[in-house]
Write an enzyme that holds these catalytic residues in place. Structure first.
Site, PDB file in Angstrom:
ATOM      1  N   ASP A 103       1.023  -1.126   0.134  1.00 14.48           N
ATOM      2  CA  ASP A 103      -0.079  -0.070   0.301  1.00 14.48           C
ATOM      3  C   ASP A 103       0.658   1.401  -0.062  1.00 14.48           C
ATOM      4  O   ASP A 103       0.342   2.458   1.044  1.00 14.48           O
ATOM      5  CB  ASP A 103      -1.021   0.193   0.981  1.00 14.48           C
ATOM      6  N   LYS A 140       1.491   2.811  -4.944  1.00 14.20           N
ATOM      7  CA  LYS A 140       2.373   1.565  -6.420  1.00 14.20           C
ATOM      8  C   LYS A 140       1.662   1.790  -8.073  1.00 14.20           C
ATOM      9  O   LYS A 140       1.469   2.484  -8.257  1.00 14.20           O
ATOM     10  CB  LYS A 140       2.621  -0.218  -6.186  1.00 14.20           C
ATOM     11  N   GLY A 193      -4.517  -4.300  -4.167  1.00 18.20           N
ATOM     12  CA  GLY A 193      -5.279  -2.879  -4.193  1.00 18.20           C
ATOM     13  C   GLY A 193      -4.853  -2.390  -4.808  1.00 18.20           C
ATOM     14  O   GLY A 193      -3.948  -1.640  -3.305  1.00 18.20           O
ATOM     15  N   HIS A 194      -4.700  -1.547  -5.637  1.00 14.04           N
ATOM     16  CA  HIS A 194      -3.431  -0.292  -6.162  1.00 14.04           C
ATOM     17  C   HIS A 194      -4.754   0.568  -6.885  1.00 14.04           C
ATOM     18  O   HIS A 194      -5.681   0.619  -7.785  1.00 14.04           O
ATOM     19  CB  HIS A 194      -2.877  -0.615  -7.175  1.00 14.04           C
ATOM     20  N   GLN A 205       2.025  -5.920  -3.319  1.00 12.42           N
ATOM     21  CA  GLN A 205       2.552  -6.137  -1.692  1.00 12.42           C
ATOM     22  C   GLN A 205       4.237  -5.511  -2.032  1.00 12.42           C
ATOM     23  O   GLN A 205       3.969  -4.859  -2.590  1.00 12.42           O
ATOM     24  CB  GLN A 205       2.493  -7.400  -1.756  1.00 12.42           C
TER      25      GLN A 205
HETATM   26  P1  GDP Z   1      -0.951   0.320  -3.228  1.00 18.41           P
HETATM   27  O1  GDP Z   1      -1.712  -0.764  -3.160  1.00 18.41           O
HETATM   28  O2  GDP Z   1       0.505   0.205  -3.354  1.00 18.41           O
HETATM   29  O3  GDP Z   1      -1.223   0.946  -5.267  1.00 18.41           O
HETATM   30  O4  GDP Z   1      -1.493   1.794  -2.726  1.00 18.41           O
HETATM   31  P2  GDP Z   1      -2.756   2.194  -2.411  1.00 18.41           P
HETATM   32  O5  GDP Z   1      -4.133   1.644  -3.008  1.00 18.41           O
HETATM   33  O6  GDP Z   1      -3.393   0.376  -1.804  1.00 18.41           O
HETATM   34  O7  GDP Z   1      -3.476   2.298  -0.740  1.00 18.41           O
HETATM   35  C1  GDP Z   1      -2.676   3.944  -0.801  1.00 18.41           C
HETATM   36  C2  GDP Z   1      -3.563   4.799  -1.156  1.00 18.41           C
HETATM   37  O8  GDP Z   1      -3.143   6.059  -0.840  1.00 18.41           O
HETATM   38  C3  GDP Z   1      -4.617   5.250  -1.616  1.00 18.41           C
HETATM   39  O9  GDP Z   1      -5.798   5.970  -1.232  1.00 18.41           O
HETATM   40  C4  GDP Z   1      -4.085   6.638  -2.630  1.00 18.41           C
HETATM   41  O10 GDP Z   1      -4.855   6.430  -3.500  1.00 18.41           O
HETATM   42  C5  GDP Z   1      -3.247   7.596  -2.047  1.00 18.41           C
HETATM   43  N1  GDP Z   1      -1.802   7.998  -1.898  1.00 18.41           N
HETATM   44  C6  GDP Z   1      -0.956   7.425  -2.771  1.00 18.41           C
HETATM   45  N2  GDP Z   1      -0.294   8.887  -2.849  1.00 18.41           N
HETATM   46  C7  GDP Z   1      -0.479   9.559  -2.025  1.00 18.41           C
HETATM   47  C8  GDP Z   1       0.085  10.390  -1.895  1.00 18.41           C
HETATM   48  O11 GDP Z   1       1.429  11.365  -2.225  1.00 18.41           O
HETATM   49  N3  GDP Z   1      -0.856  11.558  -0.701  1.00 18.41           N
HETATM   50  C9  GDP Z   1      -1.630  11.154  -0.491  1.00 18.41           C
HETATM   51  N4  GDP Z   1      -2.300  11.935   0.644  1.00 18.41           N
HETATM   52  N5  GDP Z   1      -2.550  10.168  -0.417  1.00 18.41           N
HETATM   53  C10 GDP Z   1      -1.318   8.878  -1.681  1.00 18.41           C
HETATM   54  P1  IMO Z   2      -1.326  -4.030  -2.545  1.00 17.38           P
HETATM   55  O1  IMO Z   2      -0.161  -4.787  -3.346  1.00 17.38           O
HETATM   56  C1  IMO Z   2      -0.568  -4.574   1.613  1.00 17.38           C
HETATM   57  C2  IMO Z   2      -0.906  -8.402   3.737  1.00 17.38           C
HETATM   58  C3  IMO Z   2      -2.203  -9.128   4.067  1.00 17.38           C
HETATM   59  C4  IMO Z   2      -1.820 -10.480   5.410  1.00 17.38           C
HETATM   60  C5  IMO Z   2      -0.465 -10.608   4.598  1.00 17.38           C
HETATM   61  C6  IMO Z   2      -1.180 -11.960   3.921  1.00 17.38           C
HETATM   62  O2  IMO Z   2      -2.266  -3.815  -2.173  1.00 17.38           O
HETATM   63  O3  IMO Z   2       0.644  -2.899  -1.914  1.00 17.38           O
HETATM   64  P2  IMO Z   2      -2.048 -12.884   1.502  1.00 17.38           P
HETATM   65  O4  IMO Z   2      -3.735 -12.445   1.268  1.00 17.38           O
HETATM   66  O5  IMO Z   2      -1.393 -12.470   0.610  1.00 17.38           O
HETATM   67  O6  IMO Z   2      -2.117 -14.052   2.204  1.00 17.38           O
HETATM   68  O7  IMO Z   2      -2.153 -11.626   2.941  1.00 17.38           O
HETATM   69  O8  IMO Z   2      -0.212 -10.096   3.062  1.00 17.38           O
HETATM   70  N1  IMO Z   2      -1.563  -8.242   2.250  1.00 17.38           N
HETATM   71  C7  IMO Z   2      -1.488  -7.033   2.143  1.00 17.38           C
HETATM   72  N2  IMO Z   2      -1.272  -6.066   2.817  1.00 17.38           N
HETATM   73  N3  IMO Z   2      -0.802  -4.860   1.105  1.00 17.38           N
HETATM   74  C8  IMO Z   2      -1.212  -5.944   0.314  1.00 17.38           C
HETATM   75  O9  IMO Z   2      -0.913  -5.401  -1.059  1.00 17.38           O
HETATM   76  C9  IMO Z   2      -1.766  -6.733   0.629  1.00 17.38           C
HETATM   77  N4  IMO Z   2      -1.519  -8.121   0.116  1.00 17.38           N
HETATM   78  C10 IMO Z   2      -1.504  -8.766   1.004  1.00 17.38           C
HETATM   79  O10 IMO Z   2      -3.199  -8.165   4.999  1.00 17.38           O
HETATM   80  O11 IMO Z   2      -0.890  -9.363   6.166  1.00 17.38           O
HETATM   81 MG    MG Z   3      -2.850  -1.574  -2.098  1.00 15.54          MG
END
Ligand code: GDP
Ligand code: IMO
Ligand code: MG
Length: 423
Positions: free
Chosen positions: A13, A16, A40-41, A224
């Site tokens: 998270d 990416k 979840g991207h 991840q």
């Molecule tokens: P990913 O899994 O690495 O793609 O990241 P996620 O989408 O799960 O989580 C990142 C969260 O932070 C999302 O809600 C993005 O919209 C938000 N986000 C990304 N970059 C920034 C930033 O620079 N500032 C803020 N406030 N939010 C951001």
């Molecule tokens: P993105 O790509 C954050 C965590 C789960 C749990 C562990 C194992 O959005 O960054 P799993 O379902 O893979 O067996 O869970 O890994 N986890 C993540 N945490 N971002 C993710 O993906 C994750 N994918 C799995 O919360 O701790």
């Molecule tokens: Mg994510």
């Protein structure tokens, strides 16, 4: 032409999805190399927020090809939902979304097995996203899995039945009392498989080989984060794939000597969702502020993310394991208003101060040692140029660059595509 990788350096998270979307204009192909719908991207542009789970984050651009690589595990049911979302935006994805024949399928019983396994662990549960990731990779390495390419063969349903029967026996073994209606789940699964089969399946390693010969630019998108890597993460509180740079080689069939840049993404602080050690975790108002301002809730499960200060010991480890050449710092805007910022630069461990990540980072083993830095009060979210960044933020960045011996080339100041400062 070389291949670049983009991956998370913490516990996922990091942002990416946002950065892949920002960079896609410079690439011909965006290729996901591991993980599945546990990811979840999030991408934001034109006031709309999109969350992708399996589909690469370049899909909203006109030209780039988006490839789901062999290292990915696909749940047809979730994949179909992702396509349904794209359909709402009249996005023509058919011509630019390709799937590797060697990618493995998540079956409905994999999801149930995941839930049964977690239930059996009680307090020691991993905190899995319950998407069936672990059981699917177990079947892959156990050489029992069903792959996308099998859907083109006549006997795949028989193989499906045999595997699902075996899973049912395993679910009984857990005696977890999980109730499920397999007929209903299977109807949904087979409907979704029909939709999946309308897409183009390819021998993706050969496709990528040809693309490289033709000089096409490729960006491999990780899921991840490095601390969730099956080998290098905080085992057993990890996911079931190699999230680190090497995973892009096995997850796409790209040779190590073809990789040029490794973009490592990190948040200006740290978050973790699910169980497992987290040395710099905060249980006070500072952690609460990060969670509130940063909207720290999982994009896949909606669970609150645990928050804490930046852990440079862990970050350095991730930079080394991945061979990161360029860093990207996300969510700097969330730290605006903190008078003092803390950065963990060492751990107290067995009576000594250490700066490397030890085998066991459970709270009883390590105590973080912090360096304090002055915070900044300016709102960063409207800034577009490095010259606008406050002095204290520049000092924060310079400190990290020096410690990590790697340049920070992007500073992200908000979730939108446009809130991205290139340095
Ligand atoms: P990913 O899994 O690495 O793609 O990241 P996620 O989408 O799960 O989580 C990142 C969260 O932070 C999302 O809600 C993005 O919209 C938000 N986000 C990304 N970059 C920034 C930033 O620079 N500032 C803020 N406030 N939010 C951001
Ligand atoms: P993105 O790509 C954050 C965590 C789960 C749990 C562990 C194992 O959005 O960054 P799993 O379902 O893979 O067996 O869970 O890994 N986890 C993540 N945490 N971002 C993710 O993906 C994750 N994918 C799995 O919360 O701790
Ligand atoms: Mg994510």
């Amino acid at each position: 032409m070389a291949v670049n990788l983009l991956l998370g350096l913490q516990w996922g998270d990091e942002g990416k999805g946002k950065i892949v979307d920002v960079l896609t204009k410079d690439y011909n192909i965006i290729a996901r190399f591991q993980g599945g719908p546990n990811a979840g991207h999030t991408l934001e542009f034109d006031g709309i927020k999109h969350v992708l789970h399996t589909i690469p984050s370049g899909i909203f651009h006109d030209k780039a090809i988006n490839l789901v690589g062999n290292g990915v595990v696909i749940d047809p049911v979730i994949f179909k939902k992702e396509l349904d979302n794209l359909n709402k935006f009249n996005l023509d994805y058919k011509s630019k979304l390709l799937i590797s024949r060697k990618a493995h399928l998540i079956l409905p019983t994999h999801r149930i097995l995941d839930a049964a396994s977690e239930a059996s662990k009680g307090k020691a549960k991993i905190g899995s996203t319950l998407k069936g990731i672990g059981p699917t990779y177990m079947d892959k390495t156990g050489r029992n899995g069903i792959r996308v390419g099998d859907l083109e063969l006549n006997d795949w349903k028989e193989r499906y039945r045999a595997l699902a029967n075996k899973h049912e026996a395993m679910i009984d073994f857990y005696d977890s009392k999980i109730e499920y209606d397999l007929t209903e789940l299977e109807n949904e699964f087979f409907e979704a498989v029909k939709v999946l089969k309308t897409l183009t399946f390819i021998d993706s390693e050969e496709y990528l080989h040809q693309a490289q010969k033709e000089g096409k630019t490729i960006l491999a998108e990780g899921a991840q984060g490095s601390l969730l890597d099956i080998d290098f993460g905080t085992y057993p509180f990890v996911t079931s794939s190699n999230t680190t740079a090497a995973g892009a080689c096995t997850g796409l069939g790209i040779a190590p000597n073809k990789i040029k840049d490794v973009f490592g993404i990190f948040k200006a602080y740290t978050t973790r969702v699910g169980s497992g050690p987290f040395p710099t975790e905060l249980f006070d108002q500072d952690g609460e502020t990060m969670a509130q301002v940063g909207h720290e809730f999982g994009a896949t499960t909606g669970r609150p993310r645990r928050c804490g200060w930046l852990d440079l010991v862990a970050l350095k480890y991730a930079v080394h394991v991945n061979g990161v050449t360029k860093l990207m710092m996300m969510k700097g805007d969330v730290l605006s208003g903190f008078k003092t910022l803390k950065i963990c630069t060492a751990y107290k461990y067995q009576g000594k101060t250490i700066t490397h990540l030890p085998y066991n980072i459970e709270p009883e083993n390590v105590t973080p040692v912090y360096t304090e830095m002055k915070g900044w009060s300016e709102d960063l979210t409207g800034m577009t140029d490095p010259s606008q960044l406050p002095k204290e933020l520049n000092e924060y960045i310079s400190f990290l660059e020096k410690e990590l011996e790697t340049p920070i080339t992007i500073v992200s100041v908000g979730p939108d595509r446009t809130q991205t400062i290139h340095r």
